[in-house]
Scaffold this motif. Structure first.
Motif, short mmCIF file in Angstrom:
data_model
loop_
_atom_site.label_atom_id
_atom_site.label_comp_id
_atom_site.label_asym_id
_atom_site.label_seq_id
_atom_site.Cartn_x
_atom_site.Cartn_y
_atom_site.Cartn_z
N GLY A 48 0.85 -1.17 0.00
CA GLY A 48 0.00 0.00 0.00
C GLY A 48 0.89 1.22 0.00
N TYR A 49 0.50 2.23 -0.79
CA TYR A 49 1.36 3.40 -1.00
C TYR A 49 0.60 4.68 -0.69
CZ TYR A 49 3.74 7.02 -3.83
OH TYR A 49 4.33 8.17 -4.27
N VAL A 50 1.17 5.50 0.19
CA VAL A 50 0.65 6.84 0.46
C VAL A 50 1.65 7.83 -0.15
CG1 VAL A 50 0.11 8.57 2.21
CG2 VAL A 50 -0.55 6.19 2.57
N PRO A 51 1.25 8.58 -1.20
CA PRO A 51 2.17 9.53 -1.83
C PRO A 51 2.36 10.77 -0.99
CG PRO A 51 0.00 9.70 -2.83
CD PRO A 51 -0.09 8.58 -1.83
N ASP A 52 3.35 11.57 -1.38
CA ASP A 52 3.63 12.78 -0.61
C ASP A 52 2.59 13.87 -0.85
OD1 ASP A 52 4.52 13.02 -3.21
OD2 ASP A 52 6.30 14.18 -2.72
N HIS A 53 1.85 13.76 -1.96
CA HIS A 53 0.77 14.72 -2.24
C HIS A 53 -0.52 13.93 -2.45
CE1 HIS A 53 3.52 18.08 -2.51
NE2 HIS A 53 4.25 17.43 -3.37
N PRO A 54 -1.53 14.12 -1.60
CA PRO A 54 -2.76 13.31 -1.69
C PRO A 54 -3.80 13.87 -2.66
CG PRO A 54 -2.89 14.71 0.23
CD PRO A 54 -1.57 15.02 -0.43
N MET A 94 -7.99 15.91 5.23
CA MET A 94 -9.02 14.92 4.89
C MET A 94 -8.61 14.09 3.68
SD MET A 94 -12.46 17.19 5.49
CE MET A 94 -13.58 15.91 4.90
N ARG A 95 -7.96 14.74 2.71
CA ARG A 95 -7.47 13.98 1.55
C ARG A 95 -6.42 12.96 1.97
NH1 ARG A 95 -6.81 18.77 -3.10
NH2 ARG A 95 -8.97 19.52 -2.94
N GLN A 96 -5.58 13.36 2.90
CA GLN A 96 -4.56 12.44 3.41
C GLN A 96 -5.24 11.25 4.10
OE1 GLN A 96 -1.53 12.70 2.62
NE2 GLN A 96 -0.11 12.05 4.20
N LYS A 97 -6.28 11.52 4.85
CA LYS A 97 -6.99 10.46 5.57
C LYS A 97 -7.68 9.48 4.63
CE LYS A 97 -8.00 13.29 9.67
NZ LYS A 97 -9.09 13.89 10.47
N ILE A 98 -8.27 9.99 3.54
CA ILE A 98 -8.97 9.09 2.62
C ILE A 98 -7.97 8.21 1.88
CG2 ILE A 98 -9.11 10.53 0.52
CD1 ILE A 98 -12.10 8.63 1.97
N ILE A 99 -6.78 8.77 1.56
CA ILE A 99 -5.74 7.98 0.90
C ILE A 99 -5.22 6.90 1.85
CG2 ILE A 99 -3.44 8.02 -0.14
CD1 ILE A 99 -5.60 9.27 -1.90
N VAL A 100 -4.97 7.26 3.10
CA VAL A 100 -4.50 6.29 4.10
C VAL A 100 -5.55 5.20 4.30
CG1 VAL A 100 -3.91 5.96 6.52
CG2 VAL A 100 -2.95 7.90 5.27
N THR A 101 -6.83 5.58 4.36
CA THR A 101 -7.90 4.60 4.51
C THR A 101 -7.90 3.62 3.34
OG1 THR A 101 -9.29 6.17 5.72
CG2 THR A 101 -10.40 4.30 4.73
N GLY A 102 -7.69 4.14 2.12
CA GLY A 102 -7.62 3.26 0.96
C GLY A 102 -6.48 2.27 1.04
N VAL A 103 -5.34 2.71 1.58
CA VAL A 103 -4.20 1.81 1.76
C VAL A 103 -4.52 0.70 2.76
CG1 VAL A 103 -1.87 1.66 2.74
CG2 VAL A 103 -2.42 3.43 1.08
N ILE A 151 -13.92 14.43 -3.30
CA ILE A 151 -12.61 14.58 -2.67
C ILE A 151 -12.03 15.98 -2.93
CG2 ILE A 151 -10.23 13.69 -2.63
CD1 ILE A 151 -11.35 10.91 -3.19
N GLN A 152 -12.39 16.60 -4.05
CA GLN A 152 -11.88 17.94 -4.33
C GLN A 152 -12.37 18.98 -3.32
OE1 GLN A 152 -13.10 19.00 -8.27
NE2 GLN A 152 -15.29 18.89 -7.82
N THR A 153 -13.44 18.66 -2.56
CA THR A 153 -13.92 19.58 -1.53
C THR A 153 -13.24 19.33 -0.19
OG1 THR A 153 -15.76 18.16 -0.77
CG2 THR A 153 -16.18 19.60 -2.66
N TYR A 154 -12.44 18.27 -0.09
CA TYR A 154 -11.79 17.92 1.17
C TYR A 154 -10.63 18.88 1.45
CZ TYR A 154 -14.01 13.24 1.31
OH TYR A 154 -14.89 12.19 1.38
#
Length: 241
Positions: free
Chosen positions: A78-84, A138-147, A131-134
């Protein structure tokens, strides 16, 4: 386990962004990846995840070569990028279901994990929003949740705590510790030296594409015959490079 063997990456003007890098990230450990801006951290991570091609050398994840066996390798990390900032036109729940579909997460397990993780990260009420409204956090959290949704063996995290509120950052650090303690691999880059010092079993320091140090904090103090903090040793190591 992640094995980086004699990896070199060239950019424009034949500049070596990564220079013959050898690095092993073992199972059951949290490995912190440190370096100043432009040191080659994100470039290394993008080669590990198959985003950038490798010019020389090889990278394997649990025995799978990221270039020769990309499908097999990508299933297990699972990968979390530096820009979510991605998949911005999807709603939060659409993004998580997209990830669940890609990794064949069964519907019952998917539902349970989405509910639990989004409540933990306090974004459950925003899943119906785009997600564009996050906010960045919050964007970081949704990406981490996906991982976390597909429960991969290997976590590759590029500045994962950036933008997280203190509670969410604490939870993610606890999850990282639990994941490693189960015998899995956690590899993350960070500019937060205190976090690395507090959390990591092993530290890797890179600058100008070269590995300067790899080992435990105790080994670092022994090598440099110093009781200095990680911050002080880091600054000394990278200052003259």
């Amino acid at each position: 386990m992640i094995e980086i063997n004699q990896v070199t990456k060239h950019f424009a003007g034949n500049k070596r962004a990564i220079d013959s890098l050898d690095l092993t990230i073992p199972n059951g450990k949290i490995v912190g990846f440190l370096g100043p801006n432009g040191a080659g951290k994100s470039t290394t991570i993008k080669m590990m995840t198959g985003i950038l091609p490798i010019d020389e050398g090889s990278i394997t994840l649990n025995g799978f070569n990221i270039e020769k066996q990309p499908k097999e390798a990508k299933k297990i990390f699972g990968y979390v990028p530096d820009h979510p900032d991605m998949f911005l036109r999807l709603k939060g729940i659409e993004y998580l279901n997209f990830i669940g579909d890609i990794f064949n997460v069964p519907a019952d397990i998917r539902k349970e994990r989405i509910e639990a993780l989004t409540k933990q990260f306090n974004i459950d009420q925003a899943l119906g929003d785009y997600i564009q409204t996050y906010s960045h956090g919050m964007r970081q959290k949704i990406i981490v949740t996906g991982v976390l949704l597909h429960d991969p063996d290997i976590w590759i995290l590029d500045e994962p705590l950036t933008g997280l509120d203190p509670k969410s950052a604490y939870m993610l650090k606890e999850m990282m510790r639990e994941h490693a303690d189960k015998g899995n691999t956690v590899f993350f880059s960070s500019h937060g030296l205190e976090v690395v010092e507090q959390l990591c079993d092993i530290v890797a320091i890179i600058n100008k594409g070269k590995l300067l140090f790899y080992g435990t904090l105790d080994e670092m103090r022994e090598t440099y015959q110093s009781d200095q903090s990680l911050e002080q040793v880091f600054l000394e190591l990278t200052n003259d490079e």
